[in-house]
Structures are given as structure tokens and as C-alpha cells.
Design a protein around this motif. Structure first.
Motif, PDB file in Angstrom:
ATOM      1  N   ARG A  51     -74.434 -33.406  46.366  1.00  0.00           N
ATOM      2  CA  ARG A  51     -75.207 -34.111  45.339  1.00  0.00           C
ATOM      3  C   ARG A  51     -74.408 -34.421  44.090  1.00  0.00           C
ATOM      4  O   ARG A  51     -74.405 -35.552  43.594  1.00  0.00           O
ATOM      5  N   ASP A  52     -73.670 -33.439  43.575  1.00  0.00           N
ATOM      6  CA  ASP A  52     -72.982 -33.617  42.299  1.00  0.00           C
ATOM      7  C   ASP A  52     -71.840 -34.624  42.372  1.00  0.00           C
ATOM      8  O   ASP A  52     -71.408 -35.155  41.340  1.00  0.00           O
ATOM      9  N   LEU A  53     -71.347 -34.905  43.578  1.00  0.00           N
ATOM     10  CA  LEU A  53     -70.221 -35.832  43.707  1.00  0.00           C
ATOM     11  C   LEU A  53     -70.590 -37.228  43.225  1.00  0.00           C
ATOM     12  O   LEU A  53     -69.768 -37.937  42.640  1.00  0.00           O
ATOM     13  N   GLY A  54     -71.829 -37.636  43.487  1.00  0.00           N
ATOM     14  CA  GLY A  54     -72.265 -38.949  43.034  1.00  0.00           C
ATOM     15  C   GLY A  54     -72.282 -39.046  41.519  1.00  0.00           C
ATOM     16  O   GLY A  54     -71.855 -40.056  40.944  1.00  0.00           O
ATOM     17  N   PHE A  55     -72.760 -38.008  40.876  1.00  0.00           N
ATOM     18  CA  PHE A  55     -72.784 -38.001  39.407  1.00  0.00           C
ATOM     19  C   PHE A  55     -71.358 -38.022  38.861  1.00  0.00           C
ATOM     20  O   PHE A  55     -71.044 -38.779  37.932  1.00  0.00           O
ATOM     21  N   MET A  56     -70.495 -37.193  39.427  1.00  0.00           N
ATOM     22  CA  MET A  56     -69.111 -37.130  38.971  1.00  0.00           C
ATOM     23  C   MET A  56     -68.396 -38.461  39.148  1.00  0.00           C
ATOM     24  O   MET A  56     -67.640 -38.898  38.288  1.00  0.00           O
ATOM     25  N   ALA A  57     -68.645 -39.123  40.296  1.00  0.00           N
ATOM     26  CA  ALA A  57     -67.976 -40.398  40.576  1.00  0.00           C
ATOM     27  C   ALA A  57     -68.355 -41.484  39.581  1.00  0.00           C
ATOM     28  O   ALA A  57     -67.611 -42.447  39.389  1.00  0.00           O
ATOM     29  N   HIS A  58     -69.512 -41.312  38.925  1.00  0.00           N
ATOM     30  CA  HIS A  58     -69.970 -42.294  37.945  1.00  0.00           C
ATOM     31  C   HIS A  58     -69.814 -41.804  36.511  1.00  0.00           C
ATOM     32  O   HIS A  58     -70.360 -42.395  35.584  1.00  0.00           O
ATOM     33  N   GLY A  59     -69.042 -40.729  36.341  1.00  0.00           N
ATOM     34  CA  GLY A  59     -68.791 -40.215  34.999  1.00  0.00           C
ATOM     35  C   GLY A  59     -70.002 -39.592  34.337  1.00  0.00           C
ATOM     36  O   GLY A  59     -70.104 -39.565  33.112  1.00  0.00           O
ATOM     37  N   LEU A  60     -70.929 -39.088  35.146  1.00  0.00           N
ATOM     38  CA  LEU A  60     -72.153 -38.496  34.627  1.00  0.00           C
ATOM     39  C   LEU A  60     -72.136 -36.983  34.791  1.00  0.00           C
ATOM     40  O   LEU A  60     -71.491 -36.461  35.700  1.00  0.00           O
ATOM     41  N   VAL A  61     -72.833 -36.305  33.917  1.00  0.00           N
ATOM     42  CA  VAL A  61     -72.965 -34.856  34.024  1.00  0.00           C
ATOM     43  C   VAL A  61     -74.033 -34.557  35.065  1.00  0.00           C
ATOM     44  O   VAL A  61     -75.159 -35.065  34.996  1.00  0.00           O
ATOM     45  N   ALA A  62     -73.679 -33.748  36.050  1.00  0.00           N
ATOM     46  CA  ALA A  62     -74.622 -33.421  37.118  1.00  0.00           C
ATOM     47  C   ALA A  62     -75.725 -32.508  36.590  1.00  0.00           C
ATOM     48  O   ALA A  62     -75.477 -31.642  35.742  1.00  0.00           O
ATOM     49  N   PRO A  63     -76.936 -32.671  37.054  1.00  0.00           N
ATOM     50  CA  PRO A  63     -78.036 -31.791  36.644  1.00  0.00           C
ATOM     51  C   PRO A  63     -77.747 -30.345  37.023  1.00  0.00           C
ATOM     52  O   PRO A  63     -77.068 -30.076  38.020  1.00  0.00           O
ATOM     53  N   THR A  64     -78.256 -29.432  36.235  1.00  0.00           N
ATOM     54  CA  THR A  64     -78.039 -28.015  36.522  1.00  0.00           C
ATOM     55  C   THR A  64     -79.079 -27.457  37.484  1.00  0.00           C
ATOM     56  O   THR A  64     -78.809 -26.496  38.199  1.00  0.00           O
ATOM     57  N   GLU A  65     -80.250 -28.056  37.517  1.00  0.00           N
ATOM     58  CA  GLU A  65     -81.303 -27.517  38.376  1.00  0.00           C
ATOM     59  C   GLU A  65     -81.144 -28.001  39.814  1.00  0.00           C
ATOM     60  O   GLU A  65     -80.632 -29.092  40.081  1.00  0.00           O
ATOM     61  N   VAL A  66     -81.589 -27.163  40.733  1.00  0.00           N
ATOM     62  CA  VAL A  66     -81.523 -27.494  42.152  1.00  0.00           C
ATOM     63  C   VAL A  66     -82.684 -28.408  42.517  1.00  0.00           C
ATOM     64  O   VAL A  66     -83.817 -28.200  42.084  1.00  0.00           O
ATOM     65  N   PHE A  67     -82.404 -29.442  43.294  1.00  0.00           N
ATOM     66  CA  PHE A  67     -83.444 -30.360  43.738  1.00  0.00           C
ATOM     67  C   PHE A  67     -84.099 -29.835  45.014  1.00  0.00           C
ATOM     68  O   PHE A  67     -83.518 -29.072  45.781  1.00  0.00           O
ATOM     69  N   ARG A  68     -85.286 -30.314  45.274  1.00  0.00           N
ATOM     70  CA  ARG A  68     -85.954 -30.100  46.556  1.00  0.00           C
ATOM     71  C   ARG A  68     -85.781 -31.367  47.390  1.00  0.00           C
ATOM     72  O   ARG A  68     -86.051 -32.473  46.927  1.00  0.00           O
ATOM     73  N   VAL A  69     -85.292 -31.216  48.597  1.00  0.00           N
ATOM     74  CA  VAL A  69     -85.149 -32.340  49.514  1.00  0.00           C
ATOM     75  C   VAL A  69     -85.948 -32.027  50.773  1.00  0.00           C
ATOM     76  O   VAL A  69     -85.767 -30.974  51.384  1.00  0.00           O
ATOM     77  N   GLU A  70     -86.845 -32.926  51.129  1.00  0.00           N
ATOM     78  CA  GLU A  70     -87.656 -32.790  52.335  1.00  0.00           C
ATOM     79  C   GLU A  70     -87.517 -34.074  53.142  1.00  0.00           C
ATOM     80  O   GLU A  70     -87.945 -35.138  52.699  1.00  0.00           O
ATOM     81  N   VAL A  71     -86.898 -33.982  54.306  1.00  0.00           N
ATOM     82  CA  VAL A  71     -86.730 -35.168  55.156  1.00  0.00           C
ATOM     83  C   VAL A  71     -87.221 -34.860  56.560  1.00  0.00           C
ATOM     84  O   VAL A  71     -87.163 -33.719  57.024  1.00  0.00           O
ATOM     85  N   THR A  72     -87.674 -35.887  57.236  1.00  0.00           N
ATOM     86  CA  THR A  72     -88.225 -35.736  58.578  1.00  0.00           C
ATOM     87  C   THR A  72     -87.193 -36.151  59.609  1.00  0.00           C
ATOM     88  O   THR A  72     -86.698 -37.278  59.586  1.00  0.00           O
ATOM     89  N   GLY A  73     -86.850 -35.223  60.507  1.00  0.00           N
ATOM     90  CA  GLY A  73     -85.866 -35.487  61.541  1.00  0.00           C
ATOM     91  C   GLY A  73     -86.408 -36.415  62.617  1.00  0.00           C
ATOM     92  O   GLY A  73     -87.602 -36.725  62.655  1.00  0.00           O
ATOM     93  N   PRO A  74     -85.540 -36.865  63.510  1.00  0.00           N
ATOM     94  CA  PRO A  74     -85.935 -37.819  64.552  1.00  0.00           C
ATOM     95  C   PRO A  74     -87.081 -37.336  65.439  1.00  0.00           C
ATOM     96  O   PRO A  74     -87.879 -38.135  65.925  1.00  0.00           O
ATOM     97  N   ALA A  75     -87.168 -36.029  65.652  1.00  0.00           N
ATOM     98  CA  ALA A  75     -88.211 -35.478  66.516  1.00  0.00           C
ATOM     99  C   ALA A  75     -89.475 -35.100  65.752  1.00  0.00           C
ATOM    100  O   ALA A  75     -90.417 -34.541  66.323  1.00  0.00           O
ATOM    101  N   GLY A  76     -89.510 -35.402  64.448  1.00  0.00           N
ATOM    102  CA  GLY A  76     -90.688 -35.104  63.645  1.00  0.00           C
ATOM    103  C   GLY A  76     -90.616 -33.787  62.897  1.00  0.00           C
ATOM    104  O   GLY A  76     -91.540 -33.441  62.146  1.00  0.00           O
TER     105      GLY A  76
END
Length: 264
Positions: A171-196
Motif C-alpha cells: 500500500r505505502d509504495l503508491g504514496f511514496m511513488a507520488h511523493g506523499l506521506v503514507a497513512p499511519t493507520e491500517v486499512f481494512r480490505v475486503e475482496v471477493t475471490g473467484p469462488a465467492g
């Protein structure tokens, strides 16, 4: 200790799936343009061959890996194109053979690596599992370019879970690549796989959240589709910003893909 065997096996399967796709191509189809500017299908396979070889050097020859890193850092904006261009000039049959031999050699090296080892990778030191995951992510992403060039469709598999996990950890690589300070808090990511199946990462009560299909998340973090064309949702300002700049790889941000409407 983390067992890297499953991801090594999945890397092998990912390569074999792409192999089956290109093995049946006619010679002229190797020259078809892919979504990557100036890259044909031959360039895509040549690039994978080059990076597989670089990974093999990293796993088997530390001094050679450091020498390769110095060479790449001397021309950071051109080394990928140069390696792809050189390989793309080979006859398709020879390029395919070399790619297959390189994949097999890397597979053996990863399986034989001493547990707990770390290998130099352009300024980083990666474990066996991370090395295999990175190769799987790149193989999957460049296979998408080939699929798009052919107008083909491929069925998503649970191997996407490796790409999702890498994208979350990166996650932080995108912020760094754009010269931005990465957030300190952890995000929640919920994605649905191919089988549901629901794949979740981060605290359940995190205010910064990303949800949607796993395939779309993988297309986003590998920059194979524009956010506007994907069914991903963000809650929170930082999570929303992340979806604009996400990348699963280190280094400068790539060009990405334009929105489908703009491309048309």
C-alpha cells in the motif's frame, strides 16, 4: 516458519497457463501490439524471461545480483525496455524455449533455497515466499497484457489471492511513488475471490476501507485497468486516495491504463 511451497507451486501454474496461451500463436501474432506502449506480445514474454533470469541470479548468485542492480540503477528508465527489446528480436520459438528454460531453472532454485534465506532484489532483500509472490504477480499482470492483445478471456483463479496480499502489503509504495506521506493507520480490505470466498485484511473496525471483487483489485494494483472501470469502493479519504495511486511494485509509478471510454 512460513512455507513458501504453495506460492512456488502457484507461480509454476501461472507460468504454465500463459505458456499454453502463447504456445499456440502463429508467428505473426507475436508481433501484435499489447496495451503497453510499443510492446508486442513478444516484448511481454521477453520481459518475463529477463526478470525471471534476474530473480534466478538473485537466488543463486548474490555477487551477480549486486552487479545487476548497479547496472539497472545506472539506467533506471530504460533497462526494462532494453531487456524486452532484445528478447523480442528472437524468433518466437527460440524466445518461448528460453522463457520455459528460465522458468524451470527459477522453480528449481526457489524449491532448493535454504529456508529463511533472503535474496537481494534491487535494493531490497526478499524471502523465498516474497520472491515467488513477486514473480507470480508480474507473470499474471503481463499475461493480462497478452490476453488483452488477443481479445481473449481468462478465468480468474484463487491464485489471485497472492496478488491481492501483495497489493495490500505494498500500500505505502503508491504514496511514496507520488511523493506523499503514507497513512499511519491500517486499512481494512475486503475482496471477493473467484469462488465467492471473502478475503479480508486489516482490522474489521478500520474506518478506512476498500471493498470489491478480488479480480478488480488485482487489475488496479498491477495497473492493468483504470479505477473508473472497476467495481471497487472506498470509504475514507485516505482509502479513496489509495485507489487512485495503488501499485503492487516498488519504484516509479507506471503509466497505467486510461479509462475505457477515453481509450475508445
Amino acid at each position: 516458519m512460513f512455507d513458501p511451497t504453495p506460492v512456488i507451486d502457484d507461480l509454476r501454474d501461472e507460468g504454465e497457463e500463459l505458456d499454453r496461451l502463447v504456445a499456440e500463436l502463429k508467428a505473426e501474432q507475436w508481433s501484435l501490439a499489447t496495451p503497453a506502449p510499443r510492446w508486442t506480445i513478444a516484448h511481454q514474454i521477453a520481459h518475463l524471461h529477463w526478470t525471471d533470469h534476474a530473480a534466478l541470479i538473485a537466488v543463486t548468485d548474490e555477487d551477480g545480483a549486486h552487479a545487476l542492480t548497479e547496472k539497472v540503477l545506472a539506467a533506471p528508465g530504460s533497462f526494462a525496455d532494453e531487456g524486452a527489446e532484445e528478447g523480442a528480436q528472437l524468433p518466437p520459438g527460440e524466445l518461448l524455449s528460453r522463457w520455459r528454460e528460465g522458468r524451470a531453472a527459477l522453480d528449481r532454485a526457489l524449491q532448493d533455497a535454504v529456508p529463511g534465506s533472503r535474496f537481494p532484489w534491487f535494493g531490497l532483500y526478499l524471502s523465498v515466499g516474497y520472491m515467488a509472490t513477486g514473480r507470480l504477480m508480474e507473470t499474471w499482470a503481463h499475461a493480462q497484457d497478452v490476453v488483452d492483445a488477443l481479445g481473449a478471456v481468462r478465468t480468474p483463479t484463487d491464485r489471485l489471492k497472492h496478488v491481492v496480499g501483495l497489493g495490500v502489503r505494498a500500500r505505502d509504495l503508491g504514496f511514496m511513488a507520488h511523493g506523499l506521506v503514507a497513512p499511519t493507520e491500517v486499512f481494512r480490505v475486503e475482496v471477493t475471490g473467484p469462488a465467492g470466498e471473502l478475503w479480508t485484511y486489516g482490522p474489521e473496525d478500520a474506518p478506512q476501507r476498500v471493498t470489491g471483487p478480488a479480480l478488480d483489485f488485482c487489475l488496479l494494483v498491477t495497473q492493468r485497468a483504470h479505477r473508473a472501470d472497476l467495481a471497487l469502493c472506498a470509504e475514507g479519504r485516505d482509502a479513496d486516495r489509495w485507489l487512485d495511486i495503488a501499485q503492487a511494485f516498488a519504484g516509479p509509478s507506471g503509466r497505467g491504463r486510461p479509462p475505457r471510454e477515453a481509450a475508445e
